[in-house]
Write a protein that holds these residues in place. Structure first.
Motif, PDB file in Angstrom:
ATOM      1  N   UNK A   1       0.851  -1.193   0.000  1.00 61.27           N
ATOM      2  CA  UNK A   1       0.000   0.000   0.000  1.00 61.27           C
ATOM      3  C   UNK A   1       0.888   1.244   0.000  1.00 61.27           C
ATOM      4  N   UNK A   2       0.256   2.402   0.036  1.00 59.59           N
ATOM      5  CA  UNK A   2       0.999   3.660  -0.064  1.00 59.59           C
ATOM      6  C   UNK A   2       2.011   3.808   1.065  1.00 59.59           C
ATOM      7  N   UNK A   3       1.616   3.463   2.290  1.00 62.31           N
ATOM      8  CA  UNK A   3       2.518   3.620   3.420  1.00 62.31           C
ATOM      9  C   UNK A   3       3.733   2.703   3.302  1.00 62.31           C
ATOM     10  N   UNK A   4       3.518   1.465   2.892  1.00 62.21           N
ATOM     11  CA  UNK A   4       4.635   0.533   2.712  1.00 62.21           C
ATOM     12  C   UNK A   4       5.601   1.040   1.657  1.00 62.21           C
ATOM     13  N   UNK A   5       5.065   1.534   0.554  1.00 61.36           N
ATOM     14  CA  UNK A   5       5.916   2.063  -0.509  1.00 61.36           C
ATOM     15  C   UNK A   5       6.667   3.306  -0.050  1.00 61.36           C
ATOM     16  N   UNK A   6       5.989   4.176   0.699  1.00 63.71           N
ATOM     17  CA  UNK A   6       6.647   5.401   1.162  1.00 63.71           C
ATOM     18  C   UNK A   6       7.837   5.074   2.065  1.00 63.71           C
ATOM     19  N   UNK A   7       7.634   4.159   2.996  1.00 60.29           N
ATOM     20  CA  UNK A   7       8.727   3.790   3.895  1.00 60.29           C
ATOM     21  C   UNK A   7       9.874   3.133   3.130  1.00 60.29           C
ATOM     22  N   UNK A   8       9.527   2.286   2.165  1.00 60.77           N
ATOM     23  CA  UNK A   8      10.551   1.526   1.445  1.00 60.77           C
ATOM     24  C   UNK A   8      11.408   2.429   0.574  1.00 60.77           C
ATOM     25  N   UNK A   9      10.784   3.219  -0.303  1.00 59.28           N
ATOM     26  CA  UNK A   9      11.579   4.031  -1.233  1.00 59.28           C
ATOM     27  C   UNK A   9      12.281   5.179  -0.511  1.00 59.28           C
ATOM     28  N   UNK A  10      11.638   5.732   0.527  1.00 57.42           N
ATOM     29  CA  UNK A  10      12.248   6.856   1.251  1.00 57.42           C
ATOM     30  C   UNK A  10      13.500   6.441   2.006  1.00 57.42           C
ATOM     31  N   UNK A  11      13.606   5.154   2.327  1.00 59.00           N
ATOM     32  CA  UNK A  11      14.808   4.678   3.002  1.00 59.00           C
ATOM     33  C   UNK A  11      16.036   4.827   2.113  1.00 59.00           C
ATOM     34  N   UNK A  12      15.828   4.921   0.800  1.00 58.48           N
ATOM     35  CA  UNK A  12      16.931   5.088  -0.142  1.00 58.48           C
ATOM     36  C   UNK A  12      17.047   6.547  -0.596  1.00 58.48           C
ATOM     37  N   UNK A  13      15.915   7.164  -0.961  1.00 59.21           N
ATOM     38  CA  UNK A  13      15.931   8.567  -1.356  1.00 59.21           C
ATOM     39  C   UNK A  13      14.488   9.080  -1.372  1.00 59.21           C
ATOM     40  N   UNK A  14      14.215  10.201  -0.713  1.00 55.26           N
ATOM     41  CA  UNK A  14      12.845  10.722  -0.667  1.00 55.26           C
ATOM     42  C   UNK A  14      12.273  11.090  -2.040  1.00 55.26           C
ATOM     43  N   UNK A  15      13.140  11.310  -3.020  1.00 52.94           N
ATOM     44  CA  UNK A  15      12.645  11.697  -4.342  1.00 52.94           C
ATOM     45  C   UNK A  15      12.224  10.498  -5.188  1.00 52.94           C
ATOM     46  N   UNK A  16      12.562   9.289  -4.765  1.00 52.55           N
ATOM     47  CA  UNK A  16      12.171   8.104  -5.526  1.00 52.55           C
ATOM     48  C   UNK A  16      10.653   7.944  -5.482  1.00 52.55           C
ATOM     49  N   UNK A  17      10.101   7.426  -6.576  1.00 50.45           N
ATOM     50  CA  UNK A  17       8.656   7.266  -6.705  1.00 50.45           C
ATOM     51  C   UNK A  17       8.290   5.795  -6.561  1.00 50.45           C
ATOM     52  N   UNK A  18       7.338   5.506  -5.674  1.00 48.06           N
ATOM     53  CA  UNK A  18       6.822   4.149  -5.516  1.00 48.06           C
ATOM     54  C   UNK A  18       5.393   4.083  -6.006  1.00 48.06           C
ATOM     55  N   UNK A  19       5.080   3.146  -6.893  1.00 45.21           N
ATOM     56  CA  UNK A  19       3.767   3.096  -7.528  1.00 45.21           C
ATOM     57  C   UNK A  19       3.044   1.789  -7.256  1.00 45.21           C
TER      58      UNK A  19
END
Length: 203
Positions: A115-133
């Protein structure tokens, strides 16, 4: 004798400089050789609309003017997915100011858990600008099919319950919206960065 020696030295230096300029010209004029698997001729990248980690719609067609790197994975992935996002991070850092012209996009192959929260935590751990879809399975299946992505859940006897076997390639889309390259998981990040840098030079 001194004058003659000076003339000979001047001629030799002139010949050397001419040869050096010729070699340099050949290097500059030589066509760039991509290190990833080249899509030739370039194919229009299939457009899609999915939801990002902030619940906002992401339209691929609205990324024209940027180079887009796509990767298909999932947040519970134990190995290749975090390793690939680490590669994304190294590429982004190496591009410096040009990194603003590149979109790093992670598309889930596990919509039931991502879900959105899982994707936000995952991609932000590498770079906040990365996009998770993510999106519905039906929406994602259309995208997976368009890019030839394989994904298949496999039951495991662990707390994960299941893992997802999936295609582990990076897809590069150029500024004009054409699918240009793919990169295998094992490829050196610097080679990918070189190819991305060359795509950025093409208007």
């Amino acid at each position: 004798m001194l004058t003659l020696g000076w003339r000979r030295w001047s001629i030799a230096l002139g010949v050397f400089l001419a040869l050096a300029l010729l070699v340099a010209w050949r290097e500059v004029s030589r066509p760039y050789t991509y290190q990833g698997a080249l899509i030739d001729p370039p194919a229009p990248a299939a457009d899609f609309t999915l939801s990002d980690q902030n619940g906002q719609p992401f339209h691929l067609s609205q990324q024209r003017g940027r180079v887009v790197l796509l990767y298909f994975g999932y947040t519970h992935c134990p190995d290749v997915c975090p390793a690939t996002l680490a590669v994304f991070k190294r590429i982004k850092d190496s591009l410096g100011q040009e990194a603003d012209q590149v979109r790093f996009v992670f598309i889930t192959v596990d919509p039931e858990r991502d879900d959105a929260e899982s994707l936000r935590q995952f991609v932000s751990a590498f770079d906040p600008s990365f996009v998770g879809l993510s999106g519905s399975r039906a929406q994602l299946q259309a995208v997976w099919k368009a890019y030839g992505v394989y994904q298949a859940p496999q039951q495991v006897d662990s707390a994960l319950e299941y893992v997802v076997d999936h295609t582990a390639r990076i897809y590069a889309i150029d500024r004009q919206g054409n699918w240009r390259l793919t990169f295998p998981f094992e490829m050196d990040w610097q080679a990918i960065a070189n190819d991305v840098g060359h795509l950025l030079q093409q208007q």
